[in-house]
Design a protein around this motif. Sequence first.
Motif, mmCIF file in Angstrom:
data_model
loop_
_atom_site.group_PDB
_atom_site.id
_atom_site.type_symbol
_atom_site.label_atom_id
_atom_site.label_comp_id
_atom_site.label_asym_id
_atom_site.label_seq_id
_atom_site.Cartn_x
_atom_site.Cartn_y
_atom_site.Cartn_z
ATOM 1 N N VAL A 170 36.184 28.576 49.094
ATOM 2 C CA VAL A 170 35.920 29.954 48.692
ATOM 3 C C VAL A 170 34.656 30.493 49.363
ATOM 4 O O VAL A 170 34.539 31.695 49.626
ATOM 5 C CB VAL A 170 35.829 30.057 47.151
ATOM 6 C CG1 VAL A 170 34.598 29.343 46.634
ATOM 7 C CG2 VAL A 170 35.843 31.504 46.698
ATOM 8 N N ARG A 171 33.700 29.623 49.673
ATOM 9 C CA ARG A 171 32.463 30.054 50.325
ATOM 10 C C ARG A 171 32.736 30.696 51.682
ATOM 11 O O ARG A 171 31.998 31.587 52.129
ATOM 12 C CB ARG A 171 31.518 28.850 50.499
ATOM 13 C CG ARG A 171 30.242 29.155 51.263
ATOM 14 C CD ARG A 171 29.359 27.930 51.352
ATOM 15 N NE ARG A 171 28.859 27.560 50.047
ATOM 16 C CZ ARG A 171 27.747 28.065 49.501
ATOM 17 N NH1 ARG A 171 27.026 28.959 50.163
ATOM 18 N NH2 ARG A 171 27.354 27.673 48.315
ATOM 19 N N ASP A 181 30.452 35.948 54.077
ATOM 20 C CA ASP A 181 29.226 36.357 53.400
ATOM 21 C C ASP A 181 28.327 35.131 53.234
ATOM 22 O O ASP A 181 28.762 34.110 52.697
ATOM 23 C CB ASP A 181 29.579 36.946 52.032
ATOM 24 C CG ASP A 181 28.394 37.626 51.369
ATOM 25 O OD1 ASP A 181 27.246 37.246 51.648
ATOM 26 O OD2 ASP A 181 28.622 38.526 50.538
ATOM 27 N N PRO A 185 29.222 32.291 46.547
ATOM 28 C CA PRO A 185 30.317 33.010 45.893
ATOM 29 C C PRO A 185 30.001 33.308 44.432
ATOM 30 O O PRO A 185 29.348 32.518 43.741
ATOM 31 C CB PRO A 185 31.497 32.039 46.004
ATOM 32 C CG PRO A 185 31.122 31.076 47.081
ATOM 33 C CD PRO A 185 29.627 30.967 47.041
ATOM 34 N N ASP A 186 30.463 34.435 43.958
ATOM 35 C CA ASP A 186 30.347 34.789 42.556
ATOM 36 C C ASP A 186 31.301 33.912 41.742
ATOM 37 O O ASP A 186 32.402 33.595 42.199
ATOM 38 C CB ASP A 186 30.705 36.268 42.378
ATOM 39 C CG ASP A 186 30.453 36.760 40.967
ATOM 40 O OD1 ASP A 186 29.305 37.087 40.648
ATOM 41 O OD2 ASP A 186 31.430 36.802 40.184
ATOM 42 N N THR A 189 34.754 35.144 41.609
ATOM 43 C CA THR A 189 35.519 34.956 42.840
ATOM 44 C C THR A 189 36.151 33.576 42.870
ATOM 45 O O THR A 189 37.294 33.419 43.321
ATOM 46 C CB THR A 189 34.612 35.140 44.069
ATOM 47 O OG1 THR A 189 33.929 36.387 43.981
ATOM 48 C CG2 THR A 189 35.435 35.117 45.358
ATOM 49 N N ARG A 190 35.432 32.578 42.402
ATOM 50 C CA ARG A 190 36.002 31.230 42.373
ATOM 51 C C ARG A 190 37.246 31.185 41.483
ATOM 52 O O ARG A 190 38.243 30.558 41.837
ATOM 53 C CB ARG A 190 34.950 30.231 41.881
ATOM 54 C CG ARG A 190 33.776 30.069 42.842
ATOM 55 C CD ARG A 190 32.871 28.910 42.431
ATOM 56 N NE ARG A 190 31.763 28.740 43.354
ATOM 57 C CZ ARG A 190 31.833 28.097 44.515
ATOM 58 N NH1 ARG A 190 32.981 27.545 44.891
ATOM 59 N NH2 ARG A 190 30.779 27.982 45.300
ATOM 60 N N ASP A 232 30.450 40.527 45.304
ATOM 61 C CA ASP A 232 31.157 39.664 46.255
ATOM 62 C C ASP A 232 32.345 40.390 46.902
ATOM 63 O O ASP A 232 33.451 39.847 47.020
ATOM 64 C CB ASP A 232 31.653 38.415 45.514
ATOM 65 C CG ASP A 232 31.658 37.169 46.398
ATOM 66 O OD1 ASP A 232 31.381 37.302 47.603
ATOM 67 O OD2 ASP A 232 31.956 36.087 45.882
ATOM 68 N N ARG A 235 34.436 38.753 49.988
ATOM 69 C CA ARG A 235 35.427 37.732 49.640
ATOM 70 C C ARG A 235 36.586 38.335 48.853
ATOM 71 O O ARG A 235 37.735 37.928 49.028
ATOM 72 C CB ARG A 235 34.755 36.606 48.852
ATOM 73 C CG ARG A 235 33.733 35.815 49.668
ATOM 74 C CD ARG A 235 33.195 34.624 48.879
ATOM 75 N NE ARG A 235 32.239 33.860 49.672
ATOM 76 C CZ ARG A 235 30.922 34.043 49.647
ATOM 77 N NH1 ARG A 235 30.400 34.976 48.856
ATOM 78 N NH2 ARG A 235 30.129 33.318 50.408
#
Length: 253
Positions: A170-171, A181, A185-186, A189-190, A232, A235
């Motif tokens: 996800v990063r 970014d 990650p927020d 978002t994960r 975020d 993403r």
Amino acid sequence: MRLTLGDEWTATVAGEPLRSVPRFDFADQRVRVGAYADAKEHEQFLLDTFGSQDWLWDTPDELRFDPMSRELVGAEFQVPGVEAAGSEDCARVPAAPSADPGGLRADEAGDFSFEVTSEICRGPQDTVLTCLRDLDVLDEPLEARIGIAADVALLVQHGAVVGWSLADPVRYLTTGFAAPDPAPPDPATRRLFTECLDIVTTPLLDAVKDRVPAAVARLRAADQALRAQREDRHRAEALLALIGSLLEDYGDR
């Protein structure tokens, strides 16, 4: 260590890993590691290097080497298909050995075919994606993990590369060739990343395509959550590129 990459073509583990940050293009389901910033630069990069690349109907993964030093300078991997391995198989992915950072040096200059993987195993909470040549790889221990870039490793068994992995995928979410970014990650978002992976793989993807109401409702909810997420955004947009397309195709009929 000498590795067989394909067609009895070999490279030796030597030098430093790639410095380029991985880019996980979620819409295209590809992981890119290279200094090129767009499609035009990628084309020039292929002309200036040797290794594996698309040719007519053949679309292998890419490992590209500098013609002078014969050192690895870029890689591109395709996330396999839409059918993820079952939870029991995913649980069999070995935790050891850990990845040792290292580059590759081609034993000789020349093009070769580096076949794409066929199976994807999702780690707990999708903290790592492991892509394998086939599930038979899990029947025996891995010999090594070669960390060719940040969080990207080649998996080695019996001296041959049998897969690759991306930790903390996800990063590195992005769209196309754009850099991800650099901020962490927020947490939302994960969670959405896991939901989106569920949606774009079977069996949920099959239910979406069959327009099963519950599946379409999950698709629509993911789309709405991604559009509403204020943090975020880079993403979120990367995930939305594919989720929004699926909603257009299957959510409004």
